[in-house]
Design a protein around this motif. Structure first.
Motif, PDB file in Angstrom:
ATOM      1  N   LYS A  31     -99.995  -8.333 -14.333  1.00 25.72           N
ATOM      2  CA  LYS A  31     -99.592  -9.726 -14.112  1.00 25.72           C
ATOM      3  C   LYS A  31     -98.936  -9.877 -12.746  1.00 25.72           C
ATOM      4  O   LYS A  31     -99.262 -10.785 -11.983  1.00 25.72           O
ATOM      5  CB  LYS A  31     -98.612 -10.177 -15.201  1.00 25.72           C
ATOM      6  N   VAL A  32     -98.013  -8.969 -12.455  1.00 25.08           N
ATOM      7  CA  VAL A  32     -97.299  -9.010 -11.171  1.00 25.08           C
ATOM      8  C   VAL A  32     -98.273  -8.820 -10.014  1.00 25.08           C
ATOM      9  O   VAL A  32     -98.212  -9.532  -9.013  1.00 25.08           O
ATOM     10  CB  VAL A  32     -96.178  -7.942 -11.136  1.00 25.08           C
ATOM     11  N   GLN A  33     -99.194  -7.884 -10.154  1.00 26.64           N
ATOM     12  CA  GLN A  33    -100.173  -7.640  -9.094  1.00 26.64           C
ATOM     13  C   GLN A  33    -101.042  -8.870  -8.844  1.00 26.64           C
ATOM     14  O   GLN A  33    -101.308  -9.227  -7.689  1.00 26.64           O
ATOM     15  CB  GLN A  33    -101.054  -6.442  -9.438  1.00 26.64           C
ATOM     16  N   LEU A  34    -101.486  -9.519  -9.907  1.00 24.25           N
ATOM     17  CA  LEU A  34    -102.334 -10.698  -9.763  1.00 24.25           C
ATOM     18  C   LEU A  34    -101.582 -11.833  -9.082  1.00 24.25           C
ATOM     19  O   LEU A  34    -102.083 -12.436  -8.127  1.00 24.25           O
ATOM     20  CB  LEU A  34    -102.857 -11.155 -11.130  1.00 24.25           C
ATOM     21  N   VAL A  35    -100.385 -12.123  -9.554  1.00 20.74           N
ATOM     22  CA  VAL A  35     -99.615 -13.225  -8.978  1.00 20.74           C
ATOM     23  C   VAL A  35     -99.256 -12.925  -7.529  1.00 20.74           C
ATOM     24  O   VAL A  35     -99.341 -13.795  -6.660  1.00 20.74           O
ATOM     25  CB  VAL A  35     -98.367 -13.531  -9.835  1.00 20.74           C
ATOM     26  N   THR A  36     -98.904 -11.680  -7.236  1.00 23.13           N
ATOM     27  CA  THR A  36     -98.591 -11.285  -5.862  1.00 23.13           C
ATOM     28  C   THR A  36     -99.809 -11.427  -4.957  1.00 23.13           C
ATOM     29  O   THR A  36     -99.701 -11.904  -3.815  1.00 23.13           O
ATOM     30  CB  THR A  36     -98.050  -9.839  -5.830  1.00 23.13           C
ATOM     31  N   LEU A  37    -100.964 -11.039  -5.442  1.00 23.73           N
ATOM     32  CA  LEU A  37    -102.204 -11.200  -4.682  1.00 23.73           C
ATOM     33  C   LEU A  37    -102.447 -12.674  -4.351  1.00 23.73           C
ATOM     34  O   LEU A  37    -102.791 -13.013  -3.210  1.00 23.73           O
ATOM     35  CB  LEU A  37    -103.384 -10.639  -5.479  1.00 23.73           C
ATOM     36  N   LEU A  38    -102.249 -13.538  -5.330  1.00 27.21           N
ATOM     37  CA  LEU A  38    -102.427 -14.968  -5.103  1.00 27.21           C
ATOM     38  C   LEU A  38    -101.420 -15.509  -4.085  1.00 27.21           C
ATOM     39  O   LEU A  38    -101.775 -16.300  -3.204  1.00 27.21           O
ATOM     40  CB  LEU A  38    -102.317 -15.740  -6.416  1.00 27.21           C
ATOM     41  N   ILE A  39    -100.176 -15.081  -4.197  1.00 28.00           N
ATOM     42  CA  ILE A  39     -99.160 -15.519  -3.232  1.00 28.00           C
ATOM     43  C   ILE A  39     -99.550 -15.093  -1.822  1.00 28.00           C
ATOM     44  O   ILE A  39     -99.483 -15.891  -0.875  1.00 28.00           O
ATOM     45  CB  ILE A  39     -97.764 -14.971  -3.607  1.00 28.00           C
ATOM     46  N   ASP A  40     -99.982 -13.859  -1.663  1.00 29.01           N
ATOM     47  CA  ASP A  40    -100.409 -13.373  -0.347  1.00 29.01           C
ATOM     48  C   ASP A  40    -101.583 -14.177   0.184  1.00 29.01           C
ATOM     49  O   ASP A  40    -101.607 -14.561   1.364  1.00 29.01           O
ATOM     50  CB  ASP A  40    -100.789 -11.887  -0.412  1.00 29.01           C
ATOM     51  N   TYR A  41    -102.544 -14.458  -0.679  1.00 35.17           N
ATOM     52  CA  TYR A  41    -103.720 -15.220  -0.265  1.00 35.17           C
ATOM     53  C   TYR A  41    -103.334 -16.629   0.191  1.00 35.17           C
ATOM     54  O   TYR A  41    -103.722 -17.082   1.268  1.00 35.17           O
ATOM     55  CB  TYR A  41    -104.737 -15.306  -1.412  1.00 35.17           C
ATOM     56  N   PHE A  42    -102.547 -17.328  -0.636  1.00 29.98           N
ATOM     57  CA  PHE A  42    -102.190 -18.701  -0.300  1.00 29.98           C
ATOM     58  C   PHE A  42    -101.214 -18.771   0.872  1.00 29.98           C
ATOM     59  O   PHE A  42    -101.202 -19.765   1.604  1.00 29.98           O
ATOM     60  CB  PHE A  42    -101.665 -19.451  -1.527  1.00 29.98           C
ATOM     61  N   THR A  43    -100.437 -17.725   1.086  1.00 29.16           N
ATOM     62  CA  THR A  43     -99.598 -17.669   2.285  1.00 29.16           C
ATOM     63  C   THR A  43    -100.480 -17.576   3.525  1.00 29.16           C
ATOM     64  O   THR A  43    -100.244 -18.274   4.520  1.00 29.16           O
ATOM     65  CB  THR A  43     -98.633 -16.460   2.228  1.00 29.16           C
ATOM     66  N   ASP A  44    -101.494 -16.732   3.464  1.00 28.63           N
ATOM     67  CA  ASP A  44    -102.409 -16.560   4.606  1.00 28.63           C
ATOM     68  C   ASP A  44    -103.107 -17.861   4.988  1.00 28.63           C
ATOM     69  O   ASP A  44    -103.360 -18.103   6.172  1.00 28.63           O
ATOM     70  CB  ASP A  44    -103.465 -15.486   4.309  1.00 28.63           C
ATOM     71  N   ILE A  45    -103.437 -18.692   4.004  1.00 28.54           N
ATOM     72  CA  ILE A  45    -104.131 -19.946   4.326  1.00 28.54           C
ATOM     73  C   ILE A  45    -103.149 -21.126   4.354  1.00 28.54           C
ATOM     74  O   ILE A  45    -103.565 -22.280   4.391  1.00 28.54           O
ATOM     75  CB  ILE A  45    -105.319 -20.224   3.375  1.00 28.54           C
ATOM     76  N   GLU A  46    -101.871 -20.808   4.352  1.00 24.72           N
ATOM     77  CA  GLU A  46    -100.783 -21.775   4.531  1.00 24.72           C
ATOM     78  C   GLU A  46    -100.758 -22.873   3.465  1.00 24.72           C
ATOM     79  O   GLU A  46    -100.510 -24.034   3.762  1.00 24.72           O
ATOM     80  CB  GLU A  46    -100.827 -22.368   5.939  1.00 24.72           C
ATOM     81  N   GLU A  47    -100.977 -22.495   2.226  1.00 19.63           N
ATOM     82  CA  GLU A  47    -100.828 -23.422   1.100  1.00 19.63           C
ATOM     83  C   GLU A  47     -99.518 -23.060   0.386  1.00 19.63           C
ATOM     84  O   GLU A  47     -99.502 -22.463  -0.683  1.00 19.63           O
ATOM     85  CB  GLU A  47    -102.038 -23.346   0.172  1.00 19.63           C
ATOM     86  N   TYR A  48     -98.422 -23.481   1.035  1.00 21.86           N
ATOM     87  CA  TYR A  48     -97.105 -23.032   0.625  1.00 21.86           C
ATOM     88  C   TYR A  48     -96.625 -23.658  -0.692  1.00 21.86           C
ATOM     89  O   TYR A  48     -95.818 -23.053  -1.399  1.00 21.86           O
ATOM     90  CB  TYR A  48     -96.095 -23.282   1.742  1.00 21.86           C
ATOM     91  N   GLU A  49     -97.115 -24.825  -1.041  1.00 18.60           N
ATOM     92  CA  GLU A  49     -96.727 -25.425  -2.315  1.00 18.60           C
ATOM     93  C   GLU A  49     -97.224 -24.557  -3.475  1.00 18.60           C
ATOM     94  O   GLU A  49     -96.501 -24.328  -4.449  1.00 18.60           O
ATOM     95  CB  GLU A  49     -97.290 -26.836  -2.437  1.00 18.60           C
TER      96      GLU A  49
END
Length: 71
Positions: A31-49
């Motif tokens: 669960k932590v790995q999946l959510v962290t992966l998503l956070i990293d992805y959305f940070t890279d494309i600047e979708e901070y919300e």
């Protein structure tokens, strides 16, 4: 079509549903790995919300399991 973006967006939408519940097959570390992966992805494309919502989910995962360990 950008399949990576579609998968990430769909995963985010699923996790954000009010009635979402993790399957028993997902261990806490997964669960932590999946959510962290998503956070990293959305940070890279600047979708901070989305990152903010996912960070709350990650915090809730930690609060629900004291023995989870570091993400």
């Amino acid at each position: 079509m950008n399949y990576e973006k579609k998968v990430m967006e769909n995963t985010y939408e699923i996790l954000m549903k009010e009635d979402f519940a993790w399957s028993y097959e997902f261990k806490d570390e997964m669960k932590v790995q999946l959510v962290t992966l998503l956070i990293d992805y959305f940070t890279d494309i600047e979708e901070y919300e989305k990152c903010a919502h996912l960070s709350k989910l990650l915090t809730n995962l930690g609060e629900n399991n004291e023995n989870m360990g570091e993400a």
